[in-house]
Each structure stands twice: as C-alpha cells, then as structure tokens.
Design a protein around this motif. Structure first.
Motif, PDB file in Angstrom:
ATOM      1  N   GLY A   1     -10.476  -1.208  -0.772  1.00 34.09           N
ATOM      2  CA  GLY A   1      -9.414  -0.367  -0.243  1.00 34.09           C
ATOM      3  C   GLY A   1      -9.936   0.830   0.511  1.00 34.09           C
ATOM      4  O   GLY A   1      -9.407   1.207   1.549  1.00 34.09           O
TER       5      GLY A   1
ATOM      6  N   PRO B   1      -4.759  -3.594  -0.706  1.00 36.11           N
ATOM      7  CA  PRO B   1      -4.761  -3.192  -2.115  1.00 36.11           C
ATOM      8  C   PRO B   1      -4.647  -4.371  -3.066  1.00 36.11           C
ATOM      9  O   PRO B   1      -5.139  -4.318  -4.188  1.00 36.11           O
ATOM     10  CB  PRO B   1      -3.531  -2.279  -2.223  1.00 36.11           C
TER      11      PRO B   1
ATOM     12  N   GLY C   1       0.803  -1.224   0.000  1.00 40.23           N
ATOM     13  CA  GLY C   1       0.000   0.000   0.000  1.00 40.23           C
ATOM     14  C   GLY C   1       0.828   1.263   0.000  1.00 40.23           C
ATOM     15  O   GLY C   1       0.403   2.291  -0.541  1.00 40.23           O
TER      16      GLY C   1
ATOM     17  N   ALA D   1      -6.145   4.898  -1.459  1.00 37.70           N
ATOM     18  CA  ALA D   1      -6.469   3.488  -1.271  1.00 37.70           C
ATOM     19  C   ALA D   1      -7.358   2.956  -2.393  1.00 37.70           C
ATOM     20  O   ALA D   1      -7.404   1.751  -2.643  1.00 37.70           O
ATOM     21  CB  ALA D   1      -7.161   3.288   0.076  1.00 37.70           C
TER      22      ALA D   1
END
Length: 422
Positions: free
Chosen positions: A375, A394, A198, A330
């Motif tokens: 996310g 992710p 991430g 995200a």
C-alpha cells in the motif's frame, strides 16, 4: 476514553458508520468514479467496494465486541503490547489526528465562505481554530455524543443532498445530461474498486473503537451491512449525478449554492464535523495507547493533541505533511489481515483464546510490514513524476499480511490455540 457501557444498540452503531459515509468525500468519490466509467458501472463498483469494507468491518468489529476493547488493544495479541502501542497506535494516531487538523481547516474555510456571503470578513485561520476547538470539545464527550451528532447531522445532510439532486433534475436538465453522458477518461473496474475500498479502509480497521460498546456479534453484522452499503452506494450515485449535471467536481462549492449560503454552509460544516469527531476520538485512543496515559487523563490528552493539530493546520504546516499521512493511511489496512489471521483462522473465533503478547510480536509486525509495502510504496511512487505508478491496492496488502502471518505461525509455532496446548 470513557466508561465502557456495553449497551449500544446496533442501529446506534449503524448511524455512526452511516454518518462517516454521508459526507463530501463520498460525493467527490462518486464524481471521480463517473469521470472514467458509466453511471451504472460506478454504482456497481461502489456496491462491491463497500461490500468488501463490510467484510473487513465485521472481522474487526466482532473482535472488539468479544473483548470489549478498542482496536489497538485487541491488536496486542498479534503485535505485542509494545508493538501495538509504539508502532500500530503511532501510525493510527498520526493519520487520524493529522486528517482531523486538515478537515478542521476545510471546515474553517467553509465557515469563512458563509460569513463572507453575509459581508462578514473573518480570516480563515481564525475560523479554523474556532471550529477545530469545538470539534475537539465535542469529541471529548465520547461515543454518546458522536451518536447524537450523527442522528442530527445525517438526516440534515441527506435532506440537503437530496434537494441538490432534485434541483439538478428540475433546473439543470440533469436527466438528458446524464443520459447523454460519456466519460472523458477510462477507469477500470479494478482501479475503481481499489479507490472505493481505499477511501474507507482506515474506518474499517478502527471500527472496533465503536463496536466495543455493543454486546453481540450480530450487532456488528447488521450495523455494517445497513450502515455502510446503502449510504455508500447512494452517496456515490448522487455525487456522480451532481458532477455530471453541474459539470464540476467541486462538490464543496455546490453546497454553498444549495438553498442559501447558511443552509448549504451548515451542511458542509456538519459533514466535516461528524467525520472529525470520529478522527479525534480514535486518534485520542491511539495517542493514549502510545504513551500509556491513564484513563483519567485521556480526555485531556485528546483535547491537547486536537488543539495542537488544529493550530498546525490553521497556519498551513499540516499541508506539507498530507503526502506523509496518505502513505501512513495506505499502510494501515494490512493490520486487519494480521488480526484476522490470528483471531479467525488460527483460533477459529474463540474469544477465550485471546490474550495479549508481552513485548513485541515480530511475526505480526513483519507480516504487517510486508503487506503495508503493497500500500505504501505505490502511494510514494505516485508522488514522483515520470516514474512507474502502480495502483495502491489495500485488498492485496490485507491478503498478503494474512497469508504471511497464518503460515508463519504454522512454521514458528508462535500461536498455538490454548485447547491444543492442554
């Protein structure tokens, strides 16, 4: 943003990617991982995490090499021209330029600290504005300047970081401290892996903005492998050791203490600068795509948006939007899932079958949105106290988006390879 000269060597692309990882956030990530796992496990987690990032980068970067287009332009097949410009580009623009403003403020505070060490008092907001404008101006010179800055900043930063590493062992008895170290908390391998991926997922998705200047797919493979994995693992390892040895997670303050305030402060500013020109450059491409700004005005657009972001950060407004940008960041990785499904699984990497879709490709947007929820929702829940806090993953978001788009195209016959239509 500039003339598309496809003469970029793989090592120039590699140094840009390497420069994005040789940074303070990477050192902080090392400290985060080692707070909940042993040093060997933190290094293994870093290796696996950055290997996953490399796979995403190769997928995304090759598409831009084939088409000689930045990421948001290549995305026009799976999201449509309108979908790519008004949805995907907008999210990328807000994320990249928002983080640019905040990082400019961080660099401004660092400059203020250096000046204060020499009895020079300058308000942080003034330092932030000056530093931010310098960063914007340099980003306007495009990929060539970004490469040159990386060639200067990366060696300097490595020297400073390695000096700090040596200092820890020579003066802080780091060897014994590390050997006797036991994490105060527990972080699972999966959570550590998710955190690592991430931390650089946005960079993996937009790597096409820089890979578009390369001429061969193999350039992306070599640049990604040698530019990402060694730098990422080394920086996490050093960050972990420094955190253990100095018993602090405040890596930024350690830079000021390394050598002299000027030497350490310059390293901190360079670390932010080289990352921020990437933010500004990619953000400028995205903004230009949102508003269909002609090529000749794009540098001016980048400058205007960068200055606005810097001013907002300097007066503290952007700090209130940090959670929003965290959510948007995200939501970006599933873009790679949708693009990969189309380019590699459906069209088998045949560059001749790429073509932009007019309007909006609703299948692509729907697949991305479902993946983005994996996310974005956990990130939102993490901001709410006393509720269930699932881990934002992710990787799952990318896989979900890929599966939905691939099988959705089979049922709707929305993407049929050109050779099958003949």
């Amino acid at each position: 943003m500039e003339e598309n000269k496809r003469n970029q060597s793989w090592w120039n692309l590699a140094i840009v990617l390497c420069g994005a990882l040789i940074s303070v956030p990477s050192l902080i990530l090392g400290g985060t991982l080692v707070s909940g796992m042993s040093l060997p496990m933190a290094l293994f987690t870093a290796f696996v995490g950055y290997a996953i990032i490399v796979v995403i980068m190769i997928s995304q970067g090759m598409q831009s090499v084939d088409q000689a287009k930045p990421a948001v332009k290549v995305a026009e097949q799976v999201f449509g021209k309108v979908g790519s410009s008004k949805v995907v580009s907008l999210i990328l623009a807000i994320s990249a330029l928002g983080w640019f403003g905040i990082q400019a403020n961080v660099a401004g505070i660092a400059v203020q600290g250096v000046l204060a060490a020499y009895s020079i008092t300058v308000p942080a907001w003034i330092c932030s504005i000056i530093v931010g404008i310098v960063m914007v101006l340099t980003a306007m010179y495009g990929i060539k300047f970004i490469q040159k800055l990386a060639w200067i900043a990366v060696p300097y930063l490595m020297i400073i970081v390695l000096y700090g590493f040596w200092y820890a062992f020579a003066h802080e008895n780091a060897a014994q401290v590390v050997a006797a170290y036991h994490p105060s908390t527990s972080i699972s391998f999966v959570n550590g892996l998710v955190t690592t991926v991430g931390s650089f997922a946005l960079g993996a998705v937009i790597v096409g903005d820089y890979a578009q200047f390369s001429t061969k797919r193999s350039d992306v493979i070599k640049a990604s492998i040698f530019g990402i994995i060694p730098a990422g693992v080394v920086m996490i390892g050093i960050g972990a050791v420094l955190t253990i040895a100095f018993k602090t997670a405040d890596i930024s303050s350690l830079f000021i203490k390394i050598g002299t305030p000027f030497i350490g402060g310059l390293a901190l500013v360079l670390a932010t600068w080289k990352v921020n020109v990437v933010n500004a450059y990619s953000g400028g491409i995205a903004v230009s795509n949102v508003f269909n700004i002609p090529e000749k005005y794009r540098k001016l657009t980048l400058f205007a948006v960068g200055v606005v972001g810097t001013l907002l950060a300097a007066i503290g407004i952007l700090n209130y939007f940090t959670p929003v940008m965290s959510v948007l960041s995200a939501m970006i990785p599933p873009v790679a899932g949708v693009m990969g499904a189309s380019y590699w699984l459906i069209h088998h990497g045949d560059a001749s079958q790429w073509q932009p879709t007019e309007g909006v490709n609703w299948l692509g947007l729907s697949a991305w949105l479902v993946g983005a929820l994996f996310g974005g929702v956990p990130t939102v829940l993490a901001m709410i106290p006393k509720v269930w806090h699932p881990t934002a993953n992710p990787i799952i978001g990318i896989v979900v988006a890929l599966i939905i788009y691939y099988f959705g195209s089979k049922f709707t016959h929305q993407e049929v390879p050109a050779k099958e239509e003949a």
